[in-house]
Design a protein around this motif. Structure first.
Motif, PDB file in Angstrom:
ATOM      1  N   ARG A   1      73.300 105.973  66.416  1.00  0.00           N
ATOM      2  CA  ARG A   1      74.028 105.133  67.385  1.00  0.00           C
ATOM      3  C   ARG A   1      73.230 103.893  67.795  1.00  0.00           C
ATOM      4  O   ARG A   1      73.806 102.858  68.138  1.00  0.00           O
ATOM      5  CB  ARG A   1      74.447 105.950  68.610  1.00  0.00           C
ATOM      6  CG  ARG A   1      73.304 106.386  69.497  1.00  0.00           C
ATOM      7  CD  ARG A   1      73.819 107.264  70.617  1.00  0.00           C
ATOM      8  NE  ARG A   1      74.407 108.489  70.074  1.00  0.00           N
ATOM      9  CZ  ARG A   1      75.087 109.370  70.781  1.00  0.00           C
ATOM     10  NH1 ARG A   1      75.295 109.156  72.060  1.00  0.00           N
ATOM     11  NH2 ARG A   1      75.534 110.467  70.230  1.00  0.00           N
ATOM     12  N   ARG A   2      71.886 103.994  67.756  1.00  0.00           N
ATOM     13  CA  ARG A   2      71.077 102.809  68.086  1.00  0.00           C
ATOM     14  C   ARG A   2      71.228 101.748  67.003  1.00  0.00           C
ATOM     15  O   ARG A   2      71.349 100.555  67.283  1.00  0.00           O
ATOM     16  CB  ARG A   2      69.607 103.216  68.246  1.00  0.00           C
ATOM     17  CG  ARG A   2      69.367 104.212  69.371  1.00  0.00           C
ATOM     18  CD  ARG A   2      67.998 104.860  69.235  1.00  0.00           C
ATOM     19  NE  ARG A   2      67.896 105.670  68.016  1.00  0.00           N
ATOM     20  CZ  ARG A   2      66.777 106.227  67.570  1.00  0.00           C
ATOM     21  NH1 ARG A   2      65.629 106.042  68.233  1.00  0.00           N
ATOM     22  NH2 ARG A   2      66.776 106.952  66.468  1.00  0.00           N
ATOM     23  N   ALA A   3      71.217 102.187  65.742  1.00  0.00           N
ATOM     24  CA  ALA A   3      71.386 101.238  64.629  1.00  0.00           C
ATOM     25  C   ALA A   3      72.755 100.567  64.718  1.00  0.00           C
ATOM     26  O   ALA A   3      72.881  99.346  64.513  1.00  0.00           O
ATOM     27  CB  ALA A   3      71.230 101.963  63.293  1.00  0.00           C
ATOM     28  N   VAL A   4      73.780 101.354  65.062  1.00  0.00           N
ATOM     29  CA  VAL A   4      75.139 100.799  65.181  1.00  0.00           C
ATOM     30  C   VAL A   4      75.187  99.761  66.299  1.00  0.00           C
ATOM     31  O   VAL A   4      75.717  98.654  66.131  1.00  0.00           O
ATOM     32  CB  VAL A   4      76.171 101.920  65.442  1.00  0.00           C
ATOM     33  CG1 VAL A   4      77.543 101.329  65.756  1.00  0.00           C
ATOM     34  CG2 VAL A   4      76.252 102.873  64.251  1.00  0.00           C
TER      35      VAL A   4
ATOM     36  N   PRO B   1      60.113  99.007  57.984  1.00  0.00           N
ATOM     37  CA  PRO B   1      59.556 100.211  58.625  1.00  0.00           C
ATOM     38  C   PRO B   1      60.632 101.082  59.266  1.00  0.00           C
ATOM     39  O   PRO B   1      61.615 100.572  59.802  1.00  0.00           O
ATOM     40  CB  PRO B   1      58.607  99.646  59.686  1.00  0.00           C
ATOM     41  CG  PRO B   1      58.389  98.210  59.326  1.00  0.00           C
ATOM     42  CD  PRO B   1      59.627  97.770  58.599  1.00  0.00           C
ATOM     43  N   ASP B   2      60.396 102.380  59.227  1.00  0.00           N
ATOM     44  CA  ASP B   2      61.330 103.362  59.779  1.00  0.00           C
ATOM     45  C   ASP B   2      61.399 103.230  61.312  1.00  0.00           C
ATOM     46  O   ASP B   2      60.388 103.410  61.990  1.00  0.00           O
ATOM     47  CB  ASP B   2      60.821 104.754  59.389  1.00  0.00           C
ATOM     48  CG  ASP B   2      61.815 105.839  59.724  1.00  0.00           C
ATOM     49  OD1 ASP B   2      62.770 105.573  60.477  1.00  0.00           O
ATOM     50  OD2 ASP B   2      61.619 106.963  59.228  1.00  0.00           O
ATOM     51  N   PRO B   3      62.568 102.942  61.877  1.00  0.00           N
ATOM     52  CA  PRO B   3      62.687 102.766  63.333  1.00  0.00           C
ATOM     53  C   PRO B   3      63.035 104.055  64.077  1.00  0.00           C
ATOM     54  O   PRO B   3      63.159 104.061  65.300  1.00  0.00           O
ATOM     55  CB  PRO B   3      63.861 101.785  63.446  1.00  0.00           C
ATOM     56  CG  PRO B   3      64.767 102.217  62.328  1.00  0.00           C
ATOM     57  CD  PRO B   3      63.857 102.676  61.198  1.00  0.00           C
TER      58      PRO B   3
ATOM     59  N   GLY C   1      61.020 105.295  67.083  1.00  0.00           N
ATOM     60  CA  GLY C   1      60.531 104.250  67.982  1.00  0.00           C
ATOM     61  C   GLY C   1      61.604 103.730  68.919  1.00  0.00           C
ATOM     62  O   GLY C   1      62.625 104.384  69.147  1.00  0.00           O
ATOM     63  N   GLY C   2      61.360 102.538  69.477  1.00  0.00           N
ATOM     64  CA  GLY C   2      62.278 101.961  70.456  1.00  0.00           C
ATOM     65  C   GLY C   2      63.151 100.865  69.881  1.00  0.00           C
ATOM     66  O   GLY C   2      63.240 100.682  68.659  1.00  0.00           O
ATOM     67  N   ALA C   3      63.751 100.110  70.824  1.00  0.00           N
ATOM     68  CA  ALA C   3      64.718  99.074  70.446  1.00  0.00           C
ATOM     69  C   ALA C   3      64.104  98.007  69.541  1.00  0.00           C
ATOM     70  O   ALA C   3      64.773  97.493  68.639  1.00  0.00           O
ATOM     71  CB  ALA C   3      65.279  98.424  71.708  1.00  0.00           C
ATOM     72  N   ASP C   4      62.829  97.683  69.791  1.00  0.00           N
ATOM     73  CA  ASP C   4      62.171  96.644  68.982  1.00  0.00           C
ATOM     74  C   ASP C   4      62.226  96.949  67.501  1.00  0.00           C
ATOM     75  O   ASP C   4      62.360  96.053  66.675  1.00  0.00           O
ATOM     76  CB  ASP C   4      60.677  96.539  69.350  1.00  0.00           C
ATOM     77  CG  ASP C   4      60.467  95.889  70.688  1.00  0.00           C
ATOM     78  OD1 ASP C   4      61.476  95.547  71.337  1.00  0.00           O
ATOM     79  OD2 ASP C   4      59.296  95.734  71.075  1.00  0.00           O
TER      80      ASP C   4
ATOM     81  N   GLU D   1      65.556  96.010  66.056  1.00  0.00           N
ATOM     82  CA  GLU D   1      65.678  94.552  65.930  1.00  0.00           C
ATOM     83  C   GLU D   1      64.853  94.043  64.743  1.00  0.00           C
ATOM     84  O   GLU D   1      65.275  93.150  64.013  1.00  0.00           O
ATOM     85  CB  GLU D   1      65.226  93.871  67.232  1.00  0.00           C
ATOM     86  CG  GLU D   1      66.220  94.038  68.368  1.00  0.00           C
ATOM     87  CD  GLU D   1      67.588  93.415  68.047  1.00  0.00           C
ATOM     88  OE1 GLU D   1      67.633  92.222  67.673  1.00  0.00           O
ATOM     89  OE2 GLU D   1      68.605  94.119  68.146  1.00  0.00           O
ATOM     90  N   HIS D   2      63.671  94.641  64.560  1.00  0.00           N
ATOM     91  CA  HIS D   2      62.814  94.246  63.435  1.00  0.00           C
ATOM     92  C   HIS D   2      63.506  94.565  62.107  1.00  0.00           C
ATOM     93  O   HIS D   2      63.484  93.753  61.174  1.00  0.00           O
ATOM     94  CB  HIS D   2      61.469  94.971  63.557  1.00  0.00           C
ATOM     95  CG  HIS D   2      60.420  94.495  62.610  1.00  0.00           C
ATOM     96  ND1 HIS D   2      60.196  93.163  62.333  1.00  0.00           N
ATOM     97  CD2 HIS D   2      59.535  95.190  61.854  1.00  0.00           C
ATOM     98  CE1 HIS D   2      59.211  93.056  61.446  1.00  0.00           C
ATOM     99  NE2 HIS D   2      58.799  94.262  61.133  1.00  0.00           N
ATOM    100  N   VAL D   3      64.122  95.734  62.023  1.00  0.00           N
ATOM    101  CA  VAL D   3      64.886  96.089  60.813  1.00  0.00           C
ATOM    102  C   VAL D   3      65.943  95.017  60.534  1.00  0.00           C
ATOM    103  O   VAL D   3      66.085  94.537  59.398  1.00  0.00           O
ATOM    104  CB  VAL D   3      65.562  97.480  60.959  1.00  0.00           C
ATOM    105  CG1 VAL D   3      66.595  97.713  59.858  1.00  0.00           C
ATOM    106  CG2 VAL D   3      64.510  98.590  60.952  1.00  0.00           C
ATOM    107  N   LEU D   4      66.669  94.612  61.572  1.00  0.00           N
ATOM    108  CA  LEU D   4      67.723  93.605  61.384  1.00  0.00           C
ATOM    109  C   LEU D   4      67.148  92.277  60.905  1.00  0.00           C
ATOM    110  O   LEU D   4      67.707  91.643  59.995  1.00  0.00           O
ATOM    111  CB  LEU D   4      68.504  93.422  62.694  1.00  0.00           C
ATOM    112  CG  LEU D   4      69.513  94.530  62.959  1.00  0.00           C
ATOM    113  CD1 LEU D   4      69.868  94.600  64.441  1.00  0.00           C
ATOM    114  CD2 LEU D   4      70.780  94.327  62.127  1.00  0.00           C
ATOM    115  N   ASP D   5      66.031  91.846  61.501  1.00  0.00           N
ATOM    116  CA  ASP D   5      65.413  90.581  61.065  1.00  0.00           C
ATOM    117  C   ASP D   5      65.015  90.652  59.591  1.00  0.00           C
ATOM    118  O   ASP D   5      65.239  89.711  58.826  1.00  0.00           O
ATOM    119  CB  ASP D   5      64.156  90.285  61.898  1.00  0.00           C
ATOM    120  CG  ASP D   5      64.480  89.953  63.341  1.00  0.00           C
ATOM    121  OD1 ASP D   5      65.629  89.569  63.637  1.00  0.00           O
ATOM    122  OD2 ASP D   5      63.567  90.086  64.187  1.00  0.00           O
ATOM    123  N   LEU D   6      64.421  91.782  59.194  1.00  0.00           N
ATOM    124  CA  LEU D   6      63.939  91.917  57.808  1.00  0.00           C
ATOM    125  C   LEU D   6      65.095  91.985  56.822  1.00  0.00           C
ATOM    126  O   LEU D   6      65.091  91.297  55.791  1.00  0.00           O
ATOM    127  CB  LEU D   6      63.040  93.152  57.678  1.00  0.00           C
ATOM    128  CG  LEU D   6      61.707  93.074  58.415  1.00  0.00           C
ATOM    129  CD1 LEU D   6      60.980  94.422  58.345  1.00  0.00           C
ATOM    130  CD2 LEU D   6      60.815  91.976  57.853  1.00  0.00           C
TER     131      LEU D   6
END
Ligand code: 4NP
Length: 161
Positions: free
Chosen positions: A59-62, A130-132, A135-138, A141-146
């Motif tokens: 749900r966080r990824a969504v 990297p596997d999120p 971890g937290g929200a950051d 967001e990093h996954v999305l940027d990459l």
């Protein structure tokens, strides 16, 4: 020959198929659509593990993906299978562990080119996504940027050529 035989088929792969690879799938699909290339590219995703088969994405990824216009809710987890190596032209791993697992599974002489997704964005500053999960929200967001940078690179080097 039908148009569909010319399609470039891309499989995004991570461990669970609930965070990184569905995000990468939705990001590439969105960019392909925006570039008017829906007829040229088909995108799917899968996990090397079977933990989340038939599950929707995390749900966080969504939630993070939706803020960038990605549609992910409808996706369901599945595990990579041997037939994928002949169904897909590109099988793109999120990290080195996924890549090693894919190389073990890949039958000799199969058609797919297996690579790290981030090889399409060499200047993004990370060879892996990297596997999120723990971890937290950051991390999301990093996954999305990459995956944003890599999807752009993939379209310009592979699809638009
Ligand atoms: P993903 O993240 O590989 O990006 O989908 C993970 C999801 C689930 C687990 C690990 C990583 N898990 O251990 O359940």
């Amino acid at each position: 020959m039908s148009l569909s035989t010319n399609k470039i088929r891309v499989l995004m792969v991570c461990l669970g198929n609930i965070c990184r690879s569905p995000t990468a799938e939705a990001m590439l699909r969105k960019k392909v659509h925006e570039a008017g290339l829906d007829d040229r590219v088909e995108v799917d995703s899968a996990g090397t593990a079977d933990y989340h088969v038939d599950s929707p994405p995390d749900r966080r990824a969504v939630a993070h993906g939706e803020r960038r216009g990605l549609q992910m809710k409808q996706l369901r987890g599945r595990q990579v299978e041997v037939a994928d190596f002949d169904r897909f032209d590109f099988i793109l791993a999120m990290d080195e562990d996924n890549l090693a697992n894919l190389r073990q599974l890949q039958p000799a002489g199969s058609r797919a080119e297996v690579a790290l997704l981030m090889s399409y964005a060499p200047r993004a500053g990370s060879a892996e996504v990297p596997d999120p999960y723990y971890g937290g929200a950051d991390g999301f967001e990093h996954v999305l940027d990459l995956v944003d940078a890599a999807a752009t690179g993939f379209i310009s080097t592979v699809v638009s050529n």
